[in-house]
Design a protein around this motif. Structure first.
Motif, short mmCIF file in Angstrom:
data_model
loop_
_atom_site.label_atom_id
_atom_site.label_comp_id
_atom_site.label_asym_id
_atom_site.label_seq_id
_atom_site.Cartn_x
_atom_site.Cartn_y
_atom_site.Cartn_z
N LEU A 190 0.86 -1.18 0.00
CA LEU A 190 0.00 0.00 0.00
C LEU A 190 0.90 1.24 0.00
O LEU A 190 1.55 1.53 1.00
CB LEU A 190 -0.93 0.01 1.22
N ASN A 191 0.96 1.92 -1.14
CA ASN A 191 1.79 3.12 -1.28
C ASN A 191 3.23 2.85 -0.85
O ASN A 191 3.77 3.50 0.05
CB ASN A 191 1.20 4.27 -0.47
N ASP A 232 -1.57 -5.44 -4.46
CA ASP A 232 -1.75 -4.00 -4.30
C ASP A 232 -3.03 -3.74 -3.52
O ASP A 232 -4.12 -4.12 -3.93
CB ASP A 232 -1.82 -3.33 -5.67
N ASN A 233 -2.87 -3.06 -2.39
CA ASN A 233 -3.97 -2.86 -1.46
C ASN A 233 -4.60 -1.47 -1.59
O ASN A 233 -4.98 -0.85 -0.61
CB ASN A 233 -3.49 -3.09 -0.03
N GLY A 234 -4.66 -0.99 -2.86
CA GLY A 234 -5.28 0.30 -3.10
C GLY A 234 -4.30 1.45 -3.15
O GLY A 234 -4.65 2.57 -2.73
N SER A 235 -3.11 1.23 -3.65
CA SER A 235 -2.08 2.27 -3.69
C SER A 235 -2.52 3.44 -4.57
O SER A 235 -3.14 3.25 -5.63
CB SER A 235 -0.77 1.70 -4.23
N THR A 236 -2.15 4.63 -4.14
CA THR A 236 -2.43 5.84 -4.92
C THR A 236 -1.14 6.49 -5.42
O THR A 236 -1.19 7.55 -6.03
CB THR A 236 -3.22 6.85 -4.09
N ARG A 292 2.52 0.45 -8.37
CA ARG A 292 2.29 -0.48 -9.48
C ARG A 292 3.35 -0.30 -10.57
O ARG A 292 3.80 -1.28 -11.16
CB ARG A 292 0.88 -0.27 -10.06
N ASP A 339 -4.91 -7.19 -7.48
CA ASP A 339 -5.56 -6.10 -6.74
C ASP A 339 -6.37 -6.64 -5.58
O ASP A 339 -7.08 -7.65 -5.70
CB ASP A 339 -6.48 -5.31 -7.66
N CYS A 340 -6.26 -5.93 -4.44
CA CYS A 340 -7.09 -6.21 -3.28
C CYS A 340 -7.69 -4.89 -2.82
O CYS A 340 -7.10 -4.18 -2.00
CB CYS A 340 -6.27 -6.85 -2.16
N PRO A 341 -8.84 -4.50 -3.35
CA PRO A 341 -9.44 -3.20 -3.02
C PRO A 341 -9.79 -3.05 -1.55
O PRO A 341 -9.74 -1.95 -1.00
CB PRO A 341 -10.69 -3.15 -3.89
N LYS A 370 -9.19 -2.73 2.08
CA LYS A 370 -8.00 -2.37 2.80
C LYS A 370 -7.69 -3.35 3.94
O LYS A 370 -8.58 -3.93 4.54
CB LYS A 370 -8.13 -0.96 3.37
#
Length: 249
Positions: free
Chosen positions: A12-13, A44-48, A52, A66-68, A70
Motif C-alpha cells: 500500500l503506497n 496491491d492494497n489500493g495504492s495511490t 504499481r 488487486d485487493c481493493p 483495505k
C-alpha cells in the motif's frame, strides 16, 4: 515443474521501498536448486502512488493482483488464495531479505518438517533507537510464549499449515498472524521455528516518523496483548508521503 515457493508481498503506497524488496527476493530465489520453482505475488492494497509502476518495472516475473478491501491481512489472504506454492513466504514491502534466506526456509520445511516460522529483524538504517528496538523484540521472541512468536514482516508456513491454522485474522490490525504462528507454536511446537540464523532488514518509519514513536508502538503492542480492542484499531498515514522516509531506506 510444480511451484514450490510462493512469495507474497502486500503493498500500500510502497513505491519508495518495494523495489529493493523485490530485488532481494529475486536474488534469493535465484539461489534455489534448479528443480525448485517459485513465484512472486504483489498484492496491491489500493495504492495511490507509483507502487504499481515500480512493480511492473521490476526484474523477474512478478504477478500483480488487486485487493481493493483495505488491510494487510486481507491482502496476504488473497495472495495466498491466488498462489500455487506449497511453501508460502509472506514479506512486507518495506523489508529486504538475505540471499540464502529462502533456501534455508525451504530446507526447514522440506527436510525438518517445519510448518511455520519467522526470522530475526533488524533496521534498514542503523541507529541507536532502531537497533535497540529490534534487539529487544528479537529477544522477546525467544520467550516460551505463544504470543511472542509473532511478526508478519518476514514469516513463512507450508500450505498445509496455512489451511489448518489460517487465514490471517482480517478483523484486527495488530497480531493478524497470531492464528498461524502462535497457533502452531501452541499446538505443535516442534513444527515451529524461530530462524535466528536469518536476519531480514525492515523500515523503522512507523517509529521514526511519529513523535515518541517507539514508546507509543510499544504501549500499543502491550495493549494488543492484554485487550482484544488494542488489536483492532491501528491507523497510520506514513505511507502516504514517500519522500518523508527516503532517508530510512
Amino acid at each position: 515443474m510444480s511451484i514450490i515457493v510462493s512469495v507474497i508481498i502486500p503493498a500500500l503506497n510502497e513505491e519508495a521501498l518495494i523495489g529493493e524488496a523485490l530485488e532481494s527476493v529475486r536474488s534469493a530465489l535465484d539461489l534455489l536448486p534448479p528443480d525448485a520453482a517459485s513465484e512472486v505475488i504483489v498484492v496491491d492494497n489500493g495504492s495511490t502512488d507509483h507502487t504499481r509502476r515500480v512493480v511492473d518495472s521490476a526484474s523477474g516475473l512478478v504477478r500483480l493482483i488487486d485487493c481493493p478491501a483495505k488491510g494487510a491481512a486481507r491482502a496476504r489472504n488473497l495472495g495466498a488464495r491466488c498462489s500455487r506454492g506449497n511453501i508460502l513466504i509472506f514479506l512486507d514491502a518495506d523489508t529486504t531479505i538475505p540471499p540464502l534466506s529462502i533456501n534455508l526456509i525451504v530446507e526447514q520445511c522440506l527436510q525438518n518438517g517445519i510448518g511455520a516460522g519467522m526470522t530475526k529483524l533488524a533496521p534498514r538504517k542503523s541507529g541507536f533507537r532502531a537497533n535497540w528496538w529490534w534487539i529487544f523484540w528479537n529477544s522477546v521472541r525467544c520467550l516460551p510464549l505463544a504470543y511472542a512468536k509473532a511478526m508478519p514482516a518476514f514469516m513463512f508456513c507450508t500450505r498445509k499449515t496455512f489451511e489448518e491454522f489460517g487465514p490471517f485474522n482480517e478483523d484486527v490490525a495488530i497480531g493478524e498472524e497470531w492464528p498461524i504462528l502462535a497457533g502452531v507454536y501452541r499446538r505443535r511446537r516442534r513444527e515451529f521455528i524461530y530462524l535466528r540464523s536469518v536476519t531480514a532488514y525492515t523500515s523503522s518509519r512507523r517509529m521514526e516518523l511519529v513523535s515518541f514513536g517507539y514508546a507509543r508502538l510499544f504501549l500499543k503492542y502491550i495493549w494488543a496483548i492484554i485487550d482484544y480492542r488494542g488489536r483492532v484499531h491501528y491507523s497510520t498515514t506514513i505511507r502516504q508521503d514517500a519522500a518523508a522516509f527516503q532517508d530510512l531506506k
